[in-house]
Write a protein that holds these residues in place. Sequence first.
Motif, PDB file in Angstrom:
ATOM      1  N   SER A   2     -26.626  31.581  29.907  1.00 62.15           N
ATOM      2  CA  SER A   2     -27.580  31.931  28.857  1.00 62.15           C
ATOM      3  C   SER A   2     -28.519  30.769  28.591  1.00 62.15           C
ATOM      4  O   SER A   2     -28.142  29.614  28.670  1.00 62.15           O
ATOM      5  CB  SER A   2     -26.809  32.275  27.574  1.00 62.15           C
ATOM      6  OG  SER A   2     -27.683  32.344  26.490  1.00 62.15           O
ATOM      7  N   THR A   9     -23.245  34.431  29.254  1.00 59.88           N
ATOM      8  CA  THR A   9     -22.897  35.574  28.418  1.00 59.88           C
ATOM      9  C   THR A   9     -23.202  36.812  29.245  1.00 59.88           C
ATOM     10  O   THR A   9     -24.185  36.862  29.964  1.00 59.88           O
ATOM     11  CB  THR A   9     -23.700  35.595  27.108  1.00 59.88           C
ATOM     12  OG1 THR A   9     -25.084  35.587  27.416  1.00 59.88           O
ATOM     13  CG2 THR A   9     -23.360  34.398  26.246  1.00 59.88           C
ATOM     14  N   SER A  10     -22.336  37.761  29.173  1.00 63.35           N
ATOM     15  CA  SER A  10     -22.508  38.947  29.996  1.00 63.35           C
ATOM     16  C   SER A  10     -21.885  40.144  29.310  1.00 63.35           C
ATOM     17  O   SER A  10     -20.818  40.034  28.700  1.00 63.35           O
ATOM     18  CB  SER A  10     -21.835  38.724  31.356  1.00 63.35           C
ATOM     19  OG  SER A  10     -21.783  39.921  32.084  1.00 63.35           O
ATOM     20  N   SER A  15     -14.985  41.769  25.067  1.00 58.23           N
ATOM     21  CA  SER A  15     -14.886  41.024  23.811  1.00 58.23           C
ATOM     22  C   SER A  15     -13.624  41.471  23.085  1.00 58.23           C
ATOM     23  O   SER A  15     -13.032  42.498  23.395  1.00 58.23           O
ATOM     24  CB  SER A  15     -16.122  41.252  22.949  1.00 58.23           C
ATOM     25  OG  SER A  15     -16.208  42.589  22.554  1.00 58.23           O
ATOM     26  N   ALA A 136     -16.797  30.413  19.263  1.00 59.11           N
ATOM     27  CA  ALA A 136     -16.297  31.330  20.290  1.00 59.11           C
ATOM     28  C   ALA A 136     -14.860  31.000  20.649  1.00 59.11           C
ATOM     29  O   ALA A 136     -14.475  29.823  20.732  1.00 59.11           O
ATOM     30  CB  ALA A 136     -17.174  31.252  21.537  1.00 59.11           C
ATOM     31  N   HIS A 138     -12.451  31.770  23.811  1.00 58.36           N
ATOM     32  CA  HIS A 138     -12.539  32.178  25.209  1.00 58.36           C
ATOM     33  C   HIS A 138     -11.130  32.425  25.742  1.00 58.36           C
ATOM     34  O   HIS A 138     -10.284  31.515  25.691  1.00 58.36           O
ATOM     35  CB  HIS A 138     -13.193  31.069  26.045  1.00 58.36           C
ATOM     36  CG  HIS A 138     -14.460  30.539  25.448  1.00 58.36           C
ATOM     37  ND1 HIS A 138     -15.700  30.995  25.803  1.00 58.36           N
ATOM     38  CD2 HIS A 138     -14.670  29.593  24.497  1.00 58.36           C
ATOM     39  CE1 HIS A 138     -16.622  30.343  25.121  1.00 58.36           C
ATOM     40  NE2 HIS A 138     -16.027  29.492  24.316  1.00 58.36           N
ATOM     41  N   ARG A 167     -14.180  37.141  25.575  1.00 59.95           N
ATOM     42  CA  ARG A 167     -14.721  36.179  24.608  1.00 59.95           C
ATOM     43  C   ARG A 167     -14.973  36.884  23.286  1.00 59.95           C
ATOM     44  O   ARG A 167     -15.461  38.008  23.247  1.00 59.95           O
ATOM     45  CB  ARG A 167     -16.030  35.608  25.146  1.00 59.95           C
ATOM     46  CG  ARG A 167     -16.650  34.555  24.253  1.00 59.95           C
ATOM     47  CD  ARG A 167     -17.957  33.978  24.824  1.00 59.95           C
ATOM     48  NE  ARG A 167     -17.714  33.252  26.056  1.00 59.95           N
ATOM     49  CZ  ARG A 167     -18.222  33.592  27.235  1.00 59.95           C
ATOM     50  NH1 ARG A 167     -19.012  34.637  27.363  1.00 59.95           N
ATOM     51  NH2 ARG A 167     -17.949  32.883  28.302  1.00 59.95           N
TER      52      ARG A 167
END
Length: 176
Positions: A2, A9-10, A15, A136, A138, A167
């Motif tokens: 990003s 980020t994808s 999530s 965040a 992870h 994430r």
Amino acid sequence: MSKNLPYATSASIPSFRLHSSSFNDGATLPPAQTSARFGVAGGKDESPQLSWGPVPEGTKSLAVTVFDPDAPGGGFWHWAAAGIPAGTGSLAAGAGSPDGGMLPAGAFQLKNDAGFSGYLGAAPPRGHGPHRYVVAVHALDVADLGLGAGAPSSKLGPKLDQHTLGRAVITGRFER
């Protein structure tokens, strides 16, 4: 990767839930999460309380990061902790103290961009406008990222790109 964050980020990365009793997602950070070290009145440099889950199947460890993508120079790492056991579902407020004594066994902190291991509260330059503090968690597919305690947080981003299964993100805001 990003443009604003030091890791990719994808939409394809699952999530999971992340909550903080210290602040609400999108809200202004309270004084406890701002920086006394950098002269914010009332600042305490206390990492926020975090709770999360359920993490994706296959998670072998967790990392927690706090990054300000709006800081001059392309961003600023406020905190990074890795080696958090996969079964961990929360961290208490203050877990990011420089001594790391409140982190779970096996977890360690990397150096933030101020040069020490531990959490550094929000302290954007005066008049710079609102900054985002991206917190965040992870979920990782490895138990060991190959980084040790005290490694620079900037080394973490590429490792996260390679090993993130999922994430969870919340964002606090602050300006002065």
